[in-house]
Write an enzyme that holds these catalytic residues in place. Structure first.
Site, PDB file in Angstrom:
ATOM      1  N   HIS A  85       3.021  -1.037  -2.825  1.00 21.61           N
ATOM      2  CA  HIS A  85       3.918   0.004  -3.325  1.00 21.61           C
ATOM      3  C   HIS A  85       5.210  -0.049  -2.507  1.00 21.61           C
ATOM      4  CE1 HIS A  85       0.611   2.651  -5.361  1.00 21.61           C
ATOM      5  NE2 HIS A  85       1.228   1.860  -6.230  1.00 21.61           N
ATOM      6  N   ASP A 122       7.252   1.972  -1.128  1.00 24.72           N
ATOM      7  CA  ASP A 122       7.480   2.726   0.117  1.00 24.72           C
ATOM      8  C   ASP A 122       6.700   2.151   1.295  1.00 24.72           C
ATOM      9  OD1 ASP A 122       5.194   3.650  -1.273  1.00 24.72           O
ATOM     10  OD2 ASP A 122       5.253   5.606  -0.311  1.00 24.72           O
ATOM     11  N   HIS A 138      -7.148   3.233  -3.214  1.00 25.62           N
ATOM     12  CA  HIS A 138      -5.867   3.760  -3.658  1.00 25.62           C
ATOM     13  C   HIS A 138      -5.639   3.251  -5.088  1.00 25.62           C
ATOM     14  CE1 HIS A 138      -2.012   5.582  -3.246  1.00 25.62           C
ATOM     15  NE2 HIS A 138      -1.319   4.474  -3.137  1.00 25.62           N
ATOM     16  N   HIS A 140       2.492  10.406   6.194  1.00 29.31           N
ATOM     17  CA  HIS A 140       2.659  10.138   4.764  1.00 29.31           C
ATOM     18  C   HIS A 140       2.762  11.437   3.975  1.00 29.31           C
ATOM     19  CE1 HIS A 140       2.115   8.236   0.769  1.00 29.31           C
ATOM     20  NE2 HIS A 140       2.672   7.212   1.380  1.00 29.31           N
TER      21      HIS A 140
END
Lengths: 307, 307
Positions: free
Chosen positions: A62, A64, A140, A268
């Site tokens: 991802h 980020d 995830h 996070h």
């Protein structure tokens, strides 16, 4: 052992907050963990020597967590790097980075070595005489790994005054540091415990982001000294955590408690809440030793820890 | 017409400086030109509304001009964008951006339209009723385009008091603004110049970065109102400019003079020099109207310009 938090906010870089990146300083290694956009600037701002980073661990693909990597790899080239750079990350990372370099006709001047990960189980992915790194399979939305960094037992600390007193020659020092007994000038054995002090016990650090609440993690995390566990949401948004496969602060703390870790670091964070203290408060209802990550914060775990 | 400089330093993002990105505000468009790492943060810091950007122009695929694009495209998705986003850039840009999105299983929620460029000559790449955008072929180490933005002539400005005085009905106003004469209630022609004022003359902006000194550019740049021309080096390093296919401040000024532009903006500075004023000084030896770009600076060219 130190943890430098370069970025610990979810989803997008903003004026004052950065996406995930951190540097673990352990037994003279500087390990970069994740590399969101702007990580190279955060490295500069936090005065971390670029040249000492030889290993980069990417949890998942991802943006980020890895959109800062093409820029970092390119900047290493502009800085004239010659040393190998090792990148550990999910399958596909090599294609992405090499495509970005190819389009700019900007090949690196140094060996860029990819170690692509695809296993569903835990793997030993790095080992030298001081440290091991294993993957922690996380749940995830896409293939994701956490990382468990473990120090190997250090050499025993030589007591030089004692060695002189007992007449032990310095040619024996290396073996004595490894645990052997010494011998004096007359051939008499001098027991190791008379010549050395205990070294600091080996430490461990586990990075778990991004992940849904998963008690299966506890097996990997049992008694680690420091656990960084994501806590994107507060309990009021637990349904969002489940939907997006993230965790709440309370869930992170439950994992920390079940695994009996030394210290839990939260991070996070979603930007939707007014204060980070809310995360700490909700976690402390389940676990005592909670710390809040924040960009630019350094956690120093040198010295003896409680575990 | 306004130019928002988001970043104007060469090679790498640093603690206080940013790689190339700028927003041209022209006839209600916000055109993003280049997108180095950190551009989305610079957009936030400079309070530019993300949602108003519908067109992104990428000059070339060196990292300091496009490594911020995957992040920007992803952030648009997280912000819930629905409108089309058009990206103009060299061949390969589509593959790179779509691969980065694919790896994260993060497809956009809005139409993402690529217009890949490969022509060696100038091309008209955008046109609506207000503005045209043409490429300017630049000579750099890899395939690179500058961009020439030109306003179309604006509608004439209606003089409502005069229209009343001459008895011209409002049903005629749209045609009169387009240049037609009017008619009074008795059918008599009222000449347009009695009913309207001149609009502001159309303006033009040329972006030329990165490029070696190339007098061939003058044909594309003749009498543009504002020219942004890279000036990576000072004259003492002209040999480096030639070698790396960049320009010096003096060379940028020579192009500005030969093309008789209105204002020259310098940028894409190397970090090796102590002061930006040195760039200005060297340029001003060849051309009078020199301005220095800097991160966060806004150049406002509304009103009548000298050309």
């Amino acid at each position: 052992m130190k943890v430098h938090i370069l970025g610990c906010y979810s989803a997008t870089p903003r004026a004052l907050t950065n996406p995930t990146a951190q540097v673990l300083e352990i037994r003279n290694h500087l390990f970069l963990i994740d590399c969101g956009e702007g990580t190279q600037v955060q490295l500069r701002k936090n005065k971390i020597k670029f040249s000492r980073i030889n290993h980069v661990f990417i949890s998942h693909l991802h943006g980020d967590h890895f959109f800062g990597l093409p820029g970092l790899v390119s900047t290493f080239r502009l800085l004239g790097r010659k040393k190998e750079l090792h990148i550990y990350g999910p399958k596909g990372i090599k294609e992405a980075i090499t495509l970005m370099l190819k389009l700019g006709d900007s090949w690196t001047t140094y060996p860029l070595l990819f170690h692509e990960l695809g296993s569903k189980g835990s793997e030993l992915i790095f080992e030298d005489d001081k440290v091991t790194v294993e993957t922690i399979p996380l749940k995830h939305r896409i293939y994701t790994n956490g990382f468990l960094f473990k120090e190997k037992p250090a050499l025993r600390k030589l007591n030089i005054a004692a060695a002189r007193k007992y007449g032990v020659d310095k040619s024996q020092f290396n073996l004595i540091k490894q645990g052997s007994d010494g011998t004096d000038t007359e051939g008499k054995t001098i027991f190791n415990e008379l010549l050395t002090h205990d070294p600091e016990p080996p430490k461990s650090y586990a990075f778990c982001s991004d992940t849904v609440y998963d008690e299966g993690l506890v097996n990997f995390l049992r008694k680690v000294h420091v656990l960084y566990h994501e806590s994107t949401f507060l309990t009021s948004d637990e349904h969002l955590a489940l939907k997006t496969k993230h965790s709440t602060a309370a869930q992170a703390a439950k994992i920390a408690k079940l695994a009996d870790v030394g210290t839990l670091i939260l991070g996070h964070y979603s930007m939707r809440y007014g204060s980070l203290e809310l995360f700490k408060k909700e976690a402390e209802a389940h676990f005592d030793r909670v710390a809040l990550a924040d960009d630019g914060k350094v956690f120093d775990f040198s010295g003896n820890l409680s575990q």
